[in-house]
Design an enzyme around this catalytic site. Structure first.
Site, PDB file in Angstrom:
ATOM      1  N   GLU A  40      -5.878  -7.769  -1.622  1.00 42.69           N
ATOM      2  CA  GLU A  40      -6.499  -7.727  -0.289  1.00 42.69           C
ATOM      3  C   GLU A  40      -7.965  -7.360  -0.458  1.00 42.69           C
ATOM      4  O   GLU A  40      -8.288  -6.432  -1.206  1.00 42.69           O
ATOM      5  CB  GLU A  40      -5.866  -6.663   0.619  1.00 42.69           C
ATOM      6  CG  GLU A  40      -4.503  -6.989   1.172  1.00 42.69           C
ATOM      7  CD  GLU A  40      -4.049  -5.947   2.202  1.00 42.69           C
ATOM      8  OE1 GLU A  40      -4.929  -5.291   2.824  1.00 42.69           O
ATOM      9  OE2 GLU A  40      -2.831  -5.779   2.367  1.00 42.69           O
ATOM     10  N   GLU A  80       0.798  -1.221   0.000  1.00 44.56           N
ATOM     11  CA  GLU A  80       0.000   0.000   0.000  1.00 44.56           C
ATOM     12  C   GLU A  80       0.840   1.285   0.000  1.00 44.56           C
ATOM     13  O   GLU A  80       0.714   2.132   0.893  1.00 44.56           O
ATOM     14  CB  GLU A  80      -0.975   0.007   1.187  1.00 44.56           C
ATOM     15  CG  GLU A  80      -1.966  -1.142   1.147  1.00 44.56           C
ATOM     16  CD  GLU A  80      -3.061  -1.042   2.200  1.00 44.56           C
ATOM     17  OE1 GLU A  80      -2.860  -0.310   3.195  1.00 44.56           O
ATOM     18  OE2 GLU A  80      -4.121  -1.680   2.027  1.00 44.56           O
TER      19      GLU A  80
END
Length: 435
Positions: A337, A217
């Protein structure tokens, strides 16, 4: 005195002889552990346009996240959890597990300080890779965290600042400080060239590893235009490729569209998503990036959206990114995810099942058309007794039959696209039951 010396000499010769024998065998044949390890033959996963292929056949991913595998493999008492999780994944027909190959200066740290590693923890990662091979599970290994958990970019910046060579104490200096860039490169090189103490295979030569993720991320909020992060991704993806030409490589993006993208207004969850310094299409379009990644957390992105509306957003989000893969990127897209929080008002596990199914159905619809939708990874799976590792998304999949069945059915319908008769191992056994 004399008799003692004679006795010592009498014992000394056989002992030396035995030690010499052992040394000769070790030098001739290598580490005993390597000789006793018999790995399963696996082929590297490659990319052909918008699809993954293994040995010329299309390969779809029904995967999951267990970020904790290396950490749990360090201590003998917790190590069996690794096997339990990987074995369960294989039984569900899952093909790839995403997990951390980093831990910077925290408990069970892999990297204690820049370029200094704890061999015991490295051997734990060796163990995870060897165990994954035994169950036919491949690993997507992430190399650093944007967040502070397990050290992340914050720790890298702190190291440089403490050594008096950091340009700034800002977390985002991780991306532009030359000393910190070198820290990261040194870490990456050490990991990629690591020789597994169990298998005897360097990580960069091991097909058990599905691929590498540059960062979990990544965000650079001090440069919303995105040039700082993009330059870092370009440099680091080129660096990884210079060491390892066999494995797939991805960025690790959340999937937000940057301020220059027309989709920032039509697909992003809100205005704030365009200000994180990343852009899904631009960052994923680098020449050394093999596949794009995105995450899905509608209940963290929206706070007052009704459940049915959130499912509509999820479908739109997934379709948009797959469309980018098909039309612009010409690369596979994976949702690495996705999770549905149990902290939502009036939460019921059946909502999580519907959330999962919405994503699975979009992936399957793309796969049926040979599209760019290549796979997805649930966040996160655990085994019993791991409450301290849990969050509001974690599940022990075999404790909820409906969720377990949903996941295994998705494994089998993806596998069926390549022909069930061609399946091997546990996936074949799972999918041919009742056929």
């Amino acid at each position: 005195m004399t008799s003692r010396v004679v006795a010592r000499n009498g014992l000394f010769c056989p002992i030396v002889g035995f030690a010499s024998c052992v040394a000769f065998i070790y030098l001739s044949f290598g580490d005993f552990r390597l000789n006793f390890y018999v790995g399963k033959k696996m082929d590297f996963v490659a990319r052909n346009g918008t699809q993954f292929v293994v040995d010329g056949k299309v390969f779809y991913v029904n995967g999951w996240n267990s970020y904790w595998l290396m950490d749990q493999a360090v201590d003998e008492y917790s190590r069996p959890r690794v096997r339990t999780m990987l074995q369960a994944g294989a039984r569900m027909g899952l093909t790839v597990c995403r997990t951390w190959a980093f831990n910077d200066n925290t408990y069970h740290a892999l990297q204690i300080s820049p370029g200094q590693f704890d061999e015991r923890v490295f051997q734990a990662l060796d163990h995870v890779i060897a165990e994954a091979n035994q169950y036919g599970i491949r690993l997507l290994l992430s190399l650093v965290n944007n967040l502070q958990a397990f050290g992340g970019k914050t720790q890298y910046v702190k190291w440089a600042w403490e050594e008096g060579i950091g340009l700034s104490s800002s977390n985002d200096s991780f991306f532009y400080d030359p000393s910190i860039r070198q820290y990261y490169k040194n870490f990456v090189k050490t990991v990629l060239t690591r020789k597994n103490t169990i298998t005897g295979v360097e990580y960069r030569d091991d097909p058990t590893i599905f691929g590498w993720e540059l960062m979990n991320e990544p965000r650079c909020m001090t440069d919303p235009a995105g040039d700082t992060l993009h330059d870092w991704l370009e440099e680091m993806s080129t660096f990884v490729r210079s060491i390892d030409k066999k494995h797939l490589l991805t960025v690790g993006l959340e999937g937000f569209y940057g301020p220059k993208s027309p989709k920032s207004l039509t697909v992003n969850p809100a205005d704030w998503a365009a200000l994180y310094g990343s852009d899904f299409v631009r960052n994923s379009n680098l020449p050394n990036i093999d596949f794009a990644s995105a995450h899905i957390y509608p209940d963290h992105w929206f706070h007052e959206l009704e459940f049915e509306e959130s499912l509509k957003f999820v479908s739109k989000w997934v379709r948009s990114h797959i469309d980018d893969g098909d039309r612009e990127l010409k690369r596979p897209v994976m949702f690495t995810e996705f999770g549905y929080s149990n902290q939502n008002p009036n939460f019921h596990p059946s909502q999580r099942d519907r959330f999962f199914k919405t994503i699975f159905d979009e992936i399957y619809a793309s796969a049926r058309k040979n599209g760019a939708g290549a796979g997805s990874f649930v966040w996160q799976f655990l085994v019993g007794g791991m409450e301290e590792y849990n969050d509001d998304f974690g599940i022990v999949p075999w404790q909820r039959p409906s969720t377990y069945q949903l996941i295994t059915e998705h494994s089998c319908r993806l596998a069926a696209l390549g022909g069930l008769k061609k399946l091997k191992g546990s996936l074949r056994e799972l999918c041919l039951q009742g056929k």
